[in-house]
Design an enzyme around this catalytic site. Structure first.
Site, PDB file in Angstrom:
ATOM      1  N   HIS A 170      47.933  40.853  46.740  1.00 13.10           N
ATOM      2  CA  HIS A 170      47.635  39.882  45.595  1.00 13.10           C
ATOM      3  C   HIS A 170      48.867  39.701  44.775  1.00 13.10           C
ATOM      4  CE1 HIS A 170      43.167  40.320  45.759  1.00 13.10           C
ATOM      5  NE2 HIS A 170      43.596  41.261  46.680  1.00 13.10           N
ATOM      6  N   ASP A 193      44.201  35.368  39.105  1.00 15.18           N
ATOM      7  CA  ASP A 193      43.489  35.920  40.169  1.00 15.18           C
ATOM      8  C   ASP A 193      42.006  35.742  40.044  1.00 15.18           C
ATOM      9  OD1 ASP A 193      44.029  38.046  42.913  1.00 15.18           O
ATOM     10  OD2 ASP A 193      41.985  38.495  42.056  1.00 15.18           O
TER      11      ASP A 193
HETATM   12  N1  UDP Z   1      39.128  39.857  45.426  1.00 13.27           N
HETATM   13  C1  UDP Z   1      39.976  39.086  44.622  1.00 13.27           C
HETATM   14  N2  UDP Z   1      40.317  39.680  43.543  1.00 13.27           N
HETATM   15  C2  UDP Z   1      39.984  40.921  43.269  1.00 13.27           C
HETATM   16  C3  UDP Z   1      39.408  41.709  44.043  1.00 13.27           C
HETATM   17  C4  UDP Z   1      38.755  41.319  45.146  1.00 13.27           C
HETATM   18  O1  UDP Z   1      40.312  37.797  44.694  1.00 13.27           O
HETATM   19  O2  UDP Z   1      40.504  41.535  42.320  1.00 13.27           O
HETATM   20  C5  UDP Z   1      38.463  39.343  46.539  1.00 13.27           C
HETATM   21  C6  UDP Z   1      39.401  38.585  47.437  1.00 13.27           C
HETATM   22  O3  UDP Z   1      39.226  37.205  47.920  1.00 13.27           O
HETATM   23  C7  UDP Z   1      39.773  39.722  48.491  1.00 13.27           C
HETATM   24  C8  UDP Z   1      38.480  39.913  48.841  1.00 13.27           C
HETATM   25  O4  UDP Z   1      37.905  39.914  47.439  1.00 13.27           O
HETATM   26  O5  UDP Z   1      40.401  38.887  49.733  1.00 13.27           O
HETATM   27  C9  UDP Z   1      38.142  41.135  49.743  1.00 13.27           C
HETATM   28  O6  UDP Z   1      38.888  42.414  48.812  1.00 13.27           O
HETATM   29  P1  UDP Z   1      39.494  43.464  49.666  1.00 13.27           P
HETATM   30  O7  UDP Z   1      40.043  44.424  48.818  1.00 13.27           O
HETATM   31  O8  UDP Z   1      38.917  43.623  50.999  1.00 13.27           O
HETATM   32  O9  UDP Z   1      40.861  42.670  50.311  1.00 13.27           O
HETATM   33  P2  UDP Z   1      42.385  42.500  49.850  1.00 13.27           P
HETATM   34  O10 UDP Z   1      42.443  42.943  48.384  1.00 13.27           O
HETATM   35  O11 UDP Z   1      43.172  43.203  50.677  1.00 13.27           O
HETATM   36  O12 UDP Z   1      42.804  41.331  49.879  1.00 13.27           O
END
Ligand code: UDP
Ligand code: UDP
Length: 467
Positions: free
Chosen positions: A24, A122
Site C-alpha cells: 500500500h 487508500d
Molecule cells: N484493502 C485496502 N486497504 C486497506 C485494507 C484492505 O485497500 O487498508 C483492500 C485492498 O484492495 C487489498 C484487499 O483489501 O488489496 C485485500 O487485502 P489484503 O490484506 O489481502 O491485501 P494487501 O493488503 O496485501 O493488498
C-alpha cells in the site's frame, strides 16, 4: 508531463494518504513522483510507527531522495484493542489504528502552509477521511491497490454481507449483475465472516465509495478492458464512482547504496534462464511448503532466484538460510540458484534480461510490475484478493494459474506439481509472446496521449485551482 492548462492556474496541491504494508506504500511513492513530474505539489502523509522495517526504511529513503515531496506524520495512538489472545494480522490492526487516529488528520492538514486542492486516500481509509475532506471542501479520490475484479467484489461486499445465508460456502459462484460470475472458491473466506476485521474494513469503505470523485487504480485500460467497460460505461454497479486506470505506475527505484549481490549474480546468468519466486512483503511461506518448493525447483532444473520469507512481518524474520533450507538442497543447487533474505529491489530484478518467469502470490503491485516488464507469471495466490488477481492475470494472458493449488494455508502443493508448472512457465513460447504484448500495451498506456496518461491528466486538471 506538464499540462498546458496549468500555465494559467496554480499547481494543485495533493495530499496522499496510504495505509499499511509495502503493497500500500509502494504505489504512493510512484504516484507522488508521477504527480510531482506533472507540476503538482505533493504532501505524503505516513502513519507512525509503521508495522514493518521495510516501510520505515523506505519512507526515510524516499523523502531523502525526493526533497520536493512534503511530508506529514500521523502519530498513531496505541491500540486499546490489542489483546494477548486472538492473533490479528498486524497489517489489518494497523489499518484499524490509522482509522482510529484519523481525527488528527484535519488539524495536521490545516498545519500545511500551502492550501490543499485534493486528497488521494487508500480505499481502506475512505470512510473515515471523506468527512474530513468534506469539511475542508476538498475533492477526495480513493486509491485502490488491487485488481478491478477484486474492487468490484469489494463494491458488492455490503450486498454480500447482508445476504450471507444466500451466499455461503455451499454456493458455487457469486453473480454480480452485469459482470462475469466469480467462483466461490476465489472469494477470500474471511469475506463470508461478517465479524472478521478484513470484512468490516471492506464493507465500511465500499459503502463510502460514492463519496469519492473516482477510484484511482494501478492498472491500464487494455488489461481490464471488458470489466472497465461494464463498470464505467454500462455502470453495472451504479453506486460506484468512475474507475480511473492510471497505471502501470511507473517503476520508481529508491537508490540503494552499494552493489547488491543479486545484481552481480543475475549478470552472470543467460538470458531468460532464471525463474524469480516471491510472495511479496507480508506473506510467510510455511516450512512444509518450503520443503516442497525445494523439491520442485531442484527437479525443474531451471535457474532460480528465490526471495524467501517465513514470517509475515520482516522484523520477526531472524533465521538464516541454513536454518530454513535443507543442506542437500543448498549443496545441489549451489551454482543454479540464489536465495534472497530481506528486501530486494523486485522491479530491478524483474527488469533483468536473465529473468524468464515469475512465480508470484499475485499481490497487485507485483502483477503490474510483471506486466510492465512482460515477464510471464505463474500465479500462486495465497490469500485476500490474490485469487481474483490471478484470474485477471490469466484473462490478460500474462500468466498461468493452477486453480487446484488453492489458498496458501489450505493446501501444501507437492514438489512434482511445482516442477511441472515451472517447466511450463519457462518453456511456453506462446505465453512469452503474449507477455511481451502485455508489456507493449502497458507502455503505450503511460506514454504521452496513452489511456492512463489521459486519465491522470484529466484528474489533475479537475482539481486544479484557477488564479
Ligand atoms: N484493502 C485496502 N486497504 C486497506 C485494507 C484492505 O485497500 O487498508 C483492500 C485492498 O484492495 C487489498 C484487499 O483489501 O488489496 C485485500 O487485502 P489484503 O490484506 O489481502 O491485501 P494487501 O493488503 O496485501 O493488498
Ligand atoms: N517488494 C520488493 N522487494 C521485496 C518484497 C516486495 O521490491 O523483497 C515490492 C514489490 O515489488 C511490490 C511490493 O513490494 O511493489 C509488494 O506489493 P504486492 O502488492 O506485490 O504484494 P504484498 O506485499 O502487498 O502482498
Amino acid at each position: 508531463m506538464a499540462n498546458s492548462a496549468m500555465s494559467t492556474t496554480k499547481p494543485p496541491h495533493i495530499a496522499l494518504l496510504p495505509s499499511a504494508g509495502m503493497g500500500h506504500l509502494m504505489p504512493y511513492f510512484r504516484l507522488a513522483v508521477m504527480l510531482a513530474k506533472r507540476n503538482c505539489v505533493v504532501t505524503l502523509i505516513t502513519a507512525q510507527p509503521t508495522v514493518s522495517a521495510a516501510e520505515s526504511d523506505h519512507i526515510s529513503s524516499f523523502l531523502r531522495h525526493n526533497p520536493e515531496i512534503n511530508h506529514l506524520e500521523l502519530q498513531l495512538t496505541p491500540s486499546s484493542q490489542q489483546t494477548d489472545s486472538a492473533p490479528v494480522d498486524p497489517f489489518f490492526l494497523q489499518f484499524d489504528l490509522i482509522s482510529q487516529s484519523i481525527h488528527l488528520l484535519g488539524p495536521l492538514l490545516s498545519s500545511s502552509s500551502l492550501p490543499l486542492s485534493a486528497m488521494f486516500v487508500d480505499f481502506g481509509l475512505l470512510a473515515k477521511t471523506a468527512p474530513i475532506a468534506k469539511d475542508l471542501h476538498l475533492p477526495i479520490y480513493a486509491v485502490s491497490t488491487t485488481s478491478v475484479q477484486f474492487l468490484s467484489l469489494m463494491a458488492y461486499a455490503p450486498v454480500l454481507a447482508s445476504n450471507l445465508t444466500e451466499f455461503n460456502t455451499a454456493s458455487t459462484e457469486i453473480k454480480i449483475p452485469g459482470l462475469p460470475p466469480m467462483a466461490m472458491s476465489s472469494i477470500p473466506p474471511a469475506l463470508l465472516d461478517p465479524s472478521h476485521i478484513f470484512t468490516s474494513i471492506i464493507v465500511t469503505n465500499s459503502q463510502a465509495l460514492p463519496r469519492a470523485e473516482g477510484i484511482l487504480m494501478n492498472t491500464f485500460e487494455w488489461f481490464h478492458e471488458s470489466m472497465l467497460s461494464a463498470l464505467n460505461k454500462d455502470r453495472v454497479i451504479a453506486s460506484l464512482p468512475p474507475i480511473l486506470p492510471i497505471g502501470p505506475l511507473e517503476p520508481y527505484h529508491i537508490p540503494q547504496d552499494g552493489d547488491h549481490f543479486y545484481r552481480s549474480w543475475l549478470e552472470n546468468q543467460p538470458s531468460e534462464s532464471v525463474v524469480y519466486i516471491s510472495f511479496g512483503n507480508r506473506t510467510a511461506m510455511s516450512r512444509d511448503q518450503v520443503r516442497e518448493l525445494e523439491k520442485g525447483l531442484e527437479k525443474a532444473r531451471w535457474r532460480f532466484c528465490w526471495n524467501l520469507k517465513t514470517t509475515k512481518v520482516d522484523k520477526d524474520d531472524h533465521d538464516d538460510v541454513e536454518d530454513i533450507l535443507s543442506d542437500i538442497f543448498l549443496k545441489r543447487t549451489k551454482n543454479k540458484g540464489l536465495i534472497i533474505r530481506g528486501w530486494a529491489d523486485q522491479q530491478e530484478i524483474l527488469a533483468h534480461p536473465a529473468i524468464g518467469g515469475f512465480v508470484s502470490h499475485c499481490g497487485w503491485n507485483s502483477i503490474m510490475e510483471a506486466a510492465w516488464q512482460g515477464v510471464p507469471v505463474l500465479a500462486w495466490p495465497q490469500h485476500g484478493d490474490q485469487k481474483l488477481n490471478a484470474k485477471a492475470v490469466e484473462e490478460a494472458g500474462l500468466g498461468l494459474w493452477e486453480r487446484d493449488w488453492d489458498w496458501g494455508l489450505d493446501r501444501i502443493v507437492k514438489g512434482e506439481e511445482i516442477e511441472r508448472k515451472i517447466v511450463e512457465l519457462m518453456t511456453d513460447e506462446k505465453l512469452r509472446e503474449r507477455a511481451r504484448k502485455v508489456r507493449e500495451e502497458a507502455r503505450k498506456a503511460v506514454e504521452s496521449g496513452g489511456s492512463s496518461d489521459r486519465v491522470i491528466n484529466n484528474v489533475i486538471n479537475s482539481v486544479v485551482v484557477p488564479f
